[in-house]
Design a protein around this motif. Structure first.
Motif, PDB file in Angstrom:
ATOM      1  N   UNK A 132     108.840  32.498  34.257  1.00  0.00           N
ATOM      2  CA  UNK A 132     108.818  31.136  33.723  1.00  0.00           C
ATOM      3  C   UNK A 132     107.467  30.762  33.131  1.00  0.00           C
ATOM      4  N   UNK A 133     106.389  31.197  33.772  1.00  0.00           N
ATOM      5  CA  UNK A 133     105.065  30.819  33.278  1.00  0.00           C
ATOM      6  C   UNK A 133     104.500  31.845  32.306  1.00  0.00           C
ATOM      7  N   UNK A 134     105.207  32.960  32.127  1.00  0.00           N
ATOM      8  CA  UNK A 134     104.790  33.929  31.125  1.00  0.00           C
ATOM      9  C   UNK A 134     103.731  34.900  31.575  1.00  0.00           C
ATOM     10  N   UNK A 135     103.805  35.346  32.822  1.00  0.00           N
ATOM     11  CA  UNK A 135     102.831  36.330  33.310  1.00  0.00           C
ATOM     12  C   UNK A 135     103.055  37.660  32.597  1.00  0.00           C
ATOM     13  N   UNK A 136     102.026  38.126  31.922  1.00  0.00           N
ATOM     14  CA  UNK A 136     102.119  39.406  31.209  1.00  0.00           C
ATOM     15  C   UNK A 136     101.104  40.416  31.709  1.00  0.00           C
ATOM     16  N   UNK A 137     100.171  39.966  32.552  1.00  0.00           N
ATOM     17  CA  UNK A 137      99.158  40.848  33.130  1.00  0.00           C
ATOM     18  C   UNK A 137      98.763  40.274  34.480  1.00  0.00           C
ATOM     19  N   UNK A 138      98.297  41.133  35.333  1.00  0.00           N
ATOM     20  CA  UNK A 138      97.858  40.717  36.663  1.00  0.00           C
ATOM     21  C   UNK A 138      96.496  41.335  36.963  1.00  0.00           C
ATOM     22  N   UNK A 139      95.670  40.632  37.743  1.00  0.00           N
ATOM     23  CA  UNK A 139      95.898  39.334  38.362  1.00  0.00           C
ATOM     24  C   UNK A 139      95.660  38.187  37.383  1.00  0.00           C
ATOM     25  N   UNK A 140      96.333  37.079  37.628  1.00  0.00           N
ATOM     26  CA  UNK A 140      96.167  35.879  36.833  1.00  0.00           C
ATOM     27  C   UNK A 140      96.623  34.710  37.682  1.00  0.00           C
ATOM     28  N   UNK A 141      96.165  33.502  37.382  1.00  0.00           N
ATOM     29  CA  UNK A 141      96.524  32.389  38.254  1.00  0.00           C
ATOM     30  C   UNK A 141      96.485  31.047  37.559  1.00  0.00           C
ATOM     31  N   UNK A 142      96.936  30.057  38.302  1.00  0.00           N
ATOM     32  CA  UNK A 142      96.950  28.673  37.846  1.00  0.00           C
ATOM     33  C   UNK A 142      96.257  27.828  38.899  1.00  0.00           C
ATOM     34  N   UNK A 143      95.322  26.996  38.486  1.00  0.00           N
ATOM     35  CA  UNK A 143      94.551  26.182  39.417  1.00  0.00           C
ATOM     36  C   UNK A 143      95.074  24.745  39.379  1.00  0.00           C
ATOM     37  N   UNK A 144      95.678  24.336  40.475  1.00  0.00           N
ATOM     38  CA  UNK A 144      96.195  22.972  40.636  1.00  0.00           C
ATOM     39  C   UNK A 144      97.200  22.576  39.563  1.00  0.00           C
ATOM     40  N   UNK A 145      97.805  23.579  38.929  1.00  0.00           N
ATOM     41  CA  UNK A 145      98.759  23.361  37.840  1.00  0.00           C
ATOM     42  C   UNK A 145      98.176  22.461  36.747  1.00  0.00           C
ATOM     43  N   UNK A 146      96.861  22.604  36.539  1.00  0.00           N
ATOM     44  CA  UNK A 146      96.163  21.844  35.514  1.00  0.00           C
ATOM     45  C   UNK A 146      95.627  22.743  34.409  1.00  0.00           C
ATOM     46  N   UNK A 147      95.599  24.058  34.650  1.00  0.00           N
ATOM     47  CA  UNK A 147      94.877  24.948  33.744  1.00  0.00           C
ATOM     48  C   UNK A 147      95.782  25.857  32.930  1.00  0.00           C
TER      49      UNK A 147
END
Length: 277
Positions: A107-122
């Motif tokens: 859903x969020x489009x992860x295409x590489x790891x590691x990766x993240x979202x901070x407080x769903x603001x970034x």
């Protein structure tokens, strides 16, 4: 609420072992309001990771560094295993990747790891930028518009967990979703290590200790609709039966309220309080 924004932040969850249910926030649950002290904001880091991801242990190191800098109560991480992962259904290995985790990643489009979202603001950002994002949230949005309190009750005989969430709107109306997750620490399972690891040098460590691993959502696919007027308090209650292969002493509840503006508040509370062990 803009559904496109919702989909960007998270995906539909299939909840297994969900026993009896949640309570909607209705008039019967409104409590007499007593204004709480100023609520300090905590930060949620959603870490998209995997057991076959060579550099993912470095993301874990970054999370640990941020926890040491800002305090474990202020940095709440959830490791969502997906992509380069091992399924929980794997019969030959201890796998941590769930169908839910894969749905989140898609859903969020992860295409590489590691990766993240901070407080769903970034949106999705590299681990090297998590520290900057955390600092921004804790300085520019240091005071949360609401408070959350979680109380857990666990029945050891039937492994049934009851989660009670009290929410208070402090300075303004709050509308969005309340999400209740379960995470587990101290899971010993395989992990491919970075090439620069002095001991494993890119090989698989069969006894790697995984922390803050996303296990399940307690209150449904999208969480629970949440609407609370200024100076109101509400209570919600949910139940969940823990699988037999989870260690209840290492499981915690992560509860948060989010909307299109990001995570409004997040807390993490152990299923079994440390002083009760």
């Amino acid at each position: 609420m803009n559904i496109k924004h919702i989909i960007y932040g998270f995906a539909a969850m299939t909840v297994a072992l969900l026993s009896a249910s949640c309570s909607n926030i209705d008039e019967g649950q409104r409590l007499i309001y007593v204004k709480p002290a100023e609520a300090k904001r905590a930060v949620l880091i959603e870490d998209y990771t995997g057991q076959n991801c060579t550099n993912c242990p470095h993301a874990t190191e970054e999370i640990e560094s941020l926890m040491n800098e800002y305090g474990a109560d202020n940095i709440i991480a959830v490791g969502i295993h997906c992509g380069l992962g091992i399924s929980v259904d794997d019969k030959t290995k201890v796998g941590l990747m769930t169908e839910t985790g894969k749905e989140y990643a898609n859903a969020v489009g992860v295409s590489a790891q590691p990766i993240g979202n901070v407080n769903r603001m970034t949106g999705l950002i590299d681990k090297d930028y998590w520290g900057v994002a955390v600092r921004k949230v804790l300085t520019e949005y240091a005071v949360a518009p609401m408070s959350l309190n979680v109380t857990n009750s666990y029945n050891d005989s039937n492994r049934k967990l009851t989660v009670s969430v009290e929410a208070s709107a402090i300075e303004s109306d709050i509308k969005g979703k309340l999400q209740v997750w379960l995470v587990e620490d101290n899971i010993v399972a395989p992990q491919i290590m970075p090439a620069d690891d002095p001991d494993w040098k890119g090989k698989t460590n069969p006894n790697y200790v995984h922390n803050h691993v996303f296990r399940a959502a307690v209150n449904g696919t999208w969480g629970t609709d949440f609407s609370l007027a200024k100076e109101q308090v509400s209570n919600s209650e949910y139940t969940y039966t823990l699988p037999s292969n989870w260690n209840e002493n290492n499981v915690s509840v992560v509860a948060f309220v989010y909307n299109d503006e990001g995570v409004q508040q997040v807390v993490r509370v152990p299923v079994i309080a440390k002083d009760a062990e």
